[in-house]
Design an enzyme around this catalytic site. Structure first.
Site, PDB file in Angstrom:
ATOM      1  N   LYS A   1     -18.758  -3.910  22.471  1.00 53.67           N
ATOM      2  CA  LYS A   1     -19.533  -3.189  21.462  1.00 53.67           C
ATOM      3  C   LYS A   1     -18.705  -2.008  20.947  1.00 53.67           C
ATOM      4  CE  LYS A   1     -23.320  -5.762  22.764  1.00 53.67           C
ATOM      5  NZ  LYS A   1     -24.057  -6.263  23.896  1.00 53.67           N
TER       6      LYS A   1
ATOM      7  N   HIS B   1     -24.567  -0.926  25.466  1.00 52.53           N
ATOM      8  CA  HIS B   1     -24.589  -0.201  24.184  1.00 52.53           C
ATOM      9  C   HIS B   1     -24.239   1.271  24.325  1.00 52.53           C
ATOM     10  CE1 HIS B   1     -25.938  -3.296  21.358  1.00 52.53           C
ATOM     11  NE2 HIS B   1     -26.438  -3.857  22.454  1.00 52.53           N
TER      12      HIS B   1
ATOM     13  N   SER C   1     -30.849  -2.178  23.761  1.00 49.15           N
ATOM     14  CA  SER C   1     -30.153  -2.795  22.634  1.00 49.15           C
ATOM     15  C   SER C   1     -31.055  -3.096  21.448  1.00 49.15           C
ATOM     16  CB  SER C   1     -29.475  -4.081  23.096  1.00 49.15           C
ATOM     17  OG  SER C   1     -30.415  -4.977  23.648  1.00 49.15           O
TER      18      SER C   1
HETATM   19  C1  LIG Z   1     -24.515  -7.485  24.412  1.00 47.87           C
HETATM   20  C2  LIG Z   1     -25.178  -7.261  25.705  1.00 47.87           C
HETATM   21  C3  LIG Z   1     -24.809  -8.003  26.837  1.00 47.87           C
HETATM   22  C4  LIG Z   1     -23.866  -9.148  26.768  1.00 47.87           C
HETATM   23  O1  LIG Z   1     -22.553  -8.724  26.633  1.00 47.87           O
HETATM   24  P1  LIG Z   1     -21.485  -9.733  26.022  1.00 47.87           P
HETATM   25  O2  LIG Z   1     -20.188  -9.103  26.371  1.00 47.87           O
HETATM   26  O3  LIG Z   1     -21.750  -9.794  24.562  1.00 47.87           O
HETATM   27  O4  LIG Z   1     -21.696 -11.044  26.704  1.00 47.87           O
HETATM   28  C5  LIG Z   1     -25.398  -7.671  28.039  1.00 47.87           C
HETATM   29  N1  LIG Z   1     -26.320  -6.701  28.126  1.00 47.87           N
HETATM   30  C6  LIG Z   1     -26.712  -6.005  27.051  1.00 47.87           C
HETATM   31  C7  LIG Z   1     -27.750  -4.939  27.207  1.00 47.87           C
HETATM   32  C8  LIG Z   1     -26.168  -6.266  25.802  1.00 47.87           C
HETATM   33  O5  LIG Z   1     -26.572  -5.596  24.733  1.00 47.87           O
END
Ligand SMILES: *Cc1c(COP(=O)(O)O)cnc(C)c1O
Length: 411
Positions: A259, A228, A200
């Protein structure tokens, strides 16, 4: 803190007023320290929906900081699905999934995810954070070993901490280092390897084929977080595992709906047994209210769009290449990214913040990412591009980036 503020046994003796004063001093001291280190965070409320252009402080700015890679958060079909589900099933789910919170949109979404990810079954969690802290402690525990990539997301790290297993970080993407750590353990030790699929904060991919091979060779489990990658990686958007042609070799993994899928929540896919196991043991699934019908239905609709409109992915990758080339030609130092995540490495937190401030002054919204989100000395401004940006907007953004880069001494 523990015994003084509600720990067992010891009654609170200080009068309330006194405690509040001291706490307030404590809060202020911490905030001042963060300010001094250029690590203070604050909310920046937008005044419009998310999108390629947003309204901030009363004026339009180009947003290059969103994970809504395909523009699905505002896609008419996705929005309509949310509206319809709300009209039909209400605003809230009413209870935890296991009590009375499982509604048709939940079952539909889990069926859609299992099909989309070519898995037997799926389980939806309230967020990626909740999925990771719920799953990891039920894969591994006290006395076991976790080997996690150094750049793993905070939610993965917190899941590791909750598990109480011994916990080592291997150098980012470094399979040789991982293998050294695997060799060093006693062979009977239960081991979990943890990685993101698409990282990310650096925008690069895990060496997933090698990780699978190491996991198989050393009889370790592998847990992949594809938050992602979901929706954008792989020929049909099924994610990083599709990209590497590894479907069928990774028994379970997770990703998010928040995302590229433009909604909220997360999924875990795997065998029926795995899903049944999780819904019996994962505390962050059991002891939390089911996600609302609207966002559940929105996520289902988003999966349909991902499958039906591959041209969105084509536009995303074309835009990605355009912005990447522009940043490179200007002489910025980027991470070894292969994705729409385009981090310009700056190093110093204060400098990264100053660069982001100047960008905003020139009409570009991109966030400075600083420790503890990234390791010390690797502060950056992380640009993310989406399918919905126009070439003109990206060119305009690149001009702003040049100006801001000069003003902050980066160019
Ligand atoms: C955004 C993200 C999360 C968390 O997900 P949410 O649904 O926003 O709580 C977990 N792992 C990674 C790698 C992320 O980028």
């Amino acid at each position: 803190m523990q015994s003084k503020h509600g720990g067992r046994g010891k009654p609170l003796r200080e009068p309330t007023r006194w405690r509040i004063t001291v706490l307030s001093d404590h809060f202020q001291a911490i905030l001042q320290q963060l300010t001094d280190q250029s690590l203070r965070r604050s909310l920046s409320p937008l005044e419009s929906a998310t999108g390629p252009i947003v309204t901030y402080a009363g004026r339009p700015v180009i947003l290059l900081s969103s994970n809504d890679y395909l523009g699905l958060a505002t896609h008419p079909d996705v929005v309509q699905a949310a509206v319809k589900a709300t009209e039909r099933y209400g605003a809230g789910s009413g209870a935890s999934r296991l009590v009375s919170g499982t509604l048709p949109p939940h079952a539909n979404l889990e069926a859609a995810l299992a099909r989309f990810k070519r898995a037997d079954a799926s389980l939806v969690f309230g967020a990626g954070y909740l999925a990771n802290i719920g799953v990891i402690p039920n894969l591994i525990g006290r006395g076991d070993l976790i080997l996690a990539d150094r750049l793993c997301h905070a939610s993965l790290i917190d899941g590791c901490r909750l598990s109480q297993a011994d916990f080592r970080l291997f150098r980012h993407g470094d399979c040789a280092h991982l293998e050294t750590l695997l060799r060093r353990r006693t062979s009977t030790r239960r081991t979990l390897i943890i990685t993101e699929g698409l990282f990310s904060m650096d925008g690069d991919l895990a060496p997933l084929a090698d990780l699978v091979e190491l996991a198989e060779r050393y009889d370790a489990m592998l847990y992949v977080d594809d938050a992602h990658g979901t929706g954008i990686m792989g020929a049909t958007g099924r994610g990083t595992i599709e990209q590497f042609g590894l479907e069928g070799r990774i028994p379970f993994h997770m990703g998010t709906l928040s995302k590229a899928l433009g909604s909220y929540g997360a999924y875990v896919v795997g065998s029926n047994d795995f899903v049944q196991y999780l819904l019996n043991v994962a505390r962050s699934f059991i002891f939390t209210t089911a996600i609302p019908p609207a966002i559940t239905a929105a996520a289902s609709a988003a999966i349909t769009v991902v499958e039906r409109e591959p041209e969105r992915r084509d536009r995303l990758w074309a835009n990605r290449q355009h912005l990447f080339n522009g940043l490179q030609n200007q002489g910025f130092r980027l991470t070894p990214t292969v994705s729409p995540i385009l981090p310009v490495l700056i190093g110093d937190a204060a400098k990264a913040s100053a660069f982001a401030d100047r960008l905003l002054a020139h009409g570009v919204y991109a966030t400075a990412i600083r420790p503890p989100t990234v390791p010390d000395g690797t502060s950056r401004v992380r640009f993310t591009v989406t399918a919905t940006h126009t070439t003109d907007q990206l060119d305009e953004a690149l001009q702003a980036v040049t100006l801001a880069g000069r003003e902050t001494g980066l160019l």
